[in-house]
Design a protein around this motif. Structure first.
Motif, PDB file in Angstrom:
ATOM      1  N   ILE A  40      14.700  -1.729 -21.341  1.00 16.31           N
ATOM      2  CA  ILE A  40      13.313  -1.878 -20.919  1.00 16.31           C
ATOM      3  C   ILE A  40      12.806  -0.547 -20.388  1.00 16.31           C
ATOM      4  CG2 ILE A  40      11.775  -3.082 -19.310  1.00 16.31           C
ATOM      5  CD1 ILE A  40      13.735  -5.437 -19.420  1.00 16.31           C
TER       6      ILE A  40
ATOM      7  N   VAL B  33      10.526   1.762 -18.246  1.00 11.43           N
ATOM      8  CA  VAL B  33       9.809   1.579 -16.979  1.00 11.43           C
ATOM      9  C   VAL B  33       9.189   2.905 -16.548  1.00 11.43           C
ATOM     10  CG1 VAL B  33      11.425  -0.247 -16.319  1.00 11.43           C
ATOM     11  CG2 VAL B  33      11.776   2.062 -15.430  1.00 11.43           C
TER      12      VAL B  33
ATOM     13  N   LEU C 231      11.945   4.104 -11.930  1.00 11.71           N
ATOM     14  CA  LEU C 231      13.156   3.317 -11.741  1.00 11.71           C
ATOM     15  C   LEU C 231      13.156   2.652 -10.360  1.00 11.71           C
ATOM     16  CD1 LEU C 231      15.290   2.882 -13.821  1.00 11.71           C
ATOM     17  CD2 LEU C 231      16.598   4.773 -12.844  1.00 11.71           C
TER      18      LEU C 231
ATOM     19  N   ALA D  27      11.000  -0.416 -10.506  1.00 17.46           N
ATOM     20  CA  ALA D  27      11.558  -1.385 -11.447  1.00 17.46           C
ATOM     21  C   ALA D  27      12.883  -1.948 -10.926  1.00 17.46           C
ATOM     22  CB  ALA D  27      11.749  -0.735 -12.811  1.00 17.46           C
ATOM     23  N   ASN D  28      13.685  -1.103 -10.280  1.00 18.59           N
ATOM     24  CA  ASN D  28      14.932  -1.602  -9.686  1.00 18.59           C
ATOM     25  C   ASN D  28      14.638  -2.669  -8.649  1.00 18.59           C
ATOM     26  OD1 ASN D  28      16.868  -0.185 -11.097  1.00 18.59           O
ATOM     27  ND2 ASN D  28      16.973   1.507  -9.629  1.00 18.59           N
TER      28      ASN D  28
ATOM     29  N   TYR E   5      13.516  -5.898 -10.487  1.00 16.14           N
ATOM     30  CA  TYR E   5      14.593  -6.628 -11.169  1.00 16.14           C
ATOM     31  C   TYR E   5      15.633  -7.155 -10.185  1.00 16.14           C
ATOM     32  CZ  TYR E   5      12.811  -6.304 -15.781  1.00 16.14           C
ATOM     33  OH  TYR E   5      12.032  -6.509 -16.892  1.00 16.14           O
TER      34      TYR E   5
ATOM     35  N   THR F 152      18.929   5.811 -16.328  1.00 11.03           N
ATOM     36  CA  THR F 152      19.053   4.378 -16.596  1.00 11.03           C
ATOM     37  C   THR F 152      19.650   3.667 -15.401  1.00 11.03           C
ATOM     38  OG1 THR F 152      21.306   4.524 -17.448  1.00 11.03           O
ATOM     39  CG2 THR F 152      19.537   4.886 -19.021  1.00 11.03           C
TER      40      THR F 152
ATOM     41  N   LEU G  37      17.386  -0.576 -17.549  1.00 14.92           N
ATOM     42  CA  LEU G  37      16.056  -0.023 -17.288  1.00 14.92           C
ATOM     43  C   LEU G  37      16.103   1.465 -17.593  1.00 14.92           C
ATOM     44  CD1 LEU G  37      15.232  -1.754 -13.863  1.00 14.92           C
ATOM     45  CD2 LEU G  37      14.811  -2.597 -16.189  1.00 14.92           C
TER      46      LEU G  37
ATOM     47  N   GLU H 256      14.012   5.122 -17.376  1.00 12.31           N
ATOM     48  CA  GLU H 256      12.902   5.952 -16.910  1.00 12.31           C
ATOM     49  C   GLU H 256      13.030   7.328 -17.559  1.00 12.31           C
ATOM     50  OE1 GLU H 256      11.832   6.645 -12.432  1.00 12.31           O
ATOM     51  OE2 GLU H 256      12.733   8.482 -13.176  1.00 12.31           O
TER      52      GLU H 256
END
Ligand code: ZN
Length: 140
Positions: free
Chosen positions: A9, A11, A14, A17-18, A21, A42, A54, A56
């Motif tokens: 995915i 993003v 990170l 997004a971290n 998630y 990642t 994820l 970035e």
């Protein structure tokens, strides 16, 4: 192909997004790793028998930066685990798929990887990945 190894995915950051998630899955990432060759950072989350990756961009020229510019954040690729990446690449070539690299290359999370062009795969970027021999760990 053995299973869906992970879903990648794209993003924007990170950090955000971290956090998202971690709230979503109820567990934090088990690793964060820079893949300099791909110009990405990642992070990986375990989800049962598979994973979420994820990605970035670590550079404006990163494929992830270009992807986000064009399409915005979202699902970037689906990765299949294979036992023998070279054999699988050969098979896909024979089936007429366009591969994005001639040789398997080192990817994140102790893998050898190869990407299949989305043009030849119904609009989806596919990744083949094989666990690297002698990586010491692995096998979820
Ligand atoms: Zn991936």
């Amino acid at each position: 192909m053995n299973k869906v190894e992970h879903i990648g995915i794209a993003v924007e950051t990170l950090e955000a997004a971290n956090a998202l998630y971690t709230r979503l899955l109820g567990v934090g990432p088990y690793k964060t790793e820079e893949v300099a060759t791909e110009k990405v950072i990642t992070s990986f989350f375990r989800v049962g028998d598979t994973k979420v990756e994820l990605l970035e961009a670590s550079d404006p020229q990163s494929p992830i930066a270009r992807f986000i510019q064009k399409k915005g954040p979202g699902i970037h690729h689906i990765a299949f685990e294979v036992a023998d990446i070279r054999a699988e690449m050969q098979r896909l070539r024979q089936e007429g798929f366009e591969l994005l690299n001639e040789e398997p290359k080192p990817g994140a999370d102790n893998k050898l990887v190869c990407f299949v062009h989305p043009k030849s795969a119904g609009g989806v970027l596919l990744e083949l990945c094989q666990s690297m021999p002698n990586s010491g760990k692995r096998k979820v």
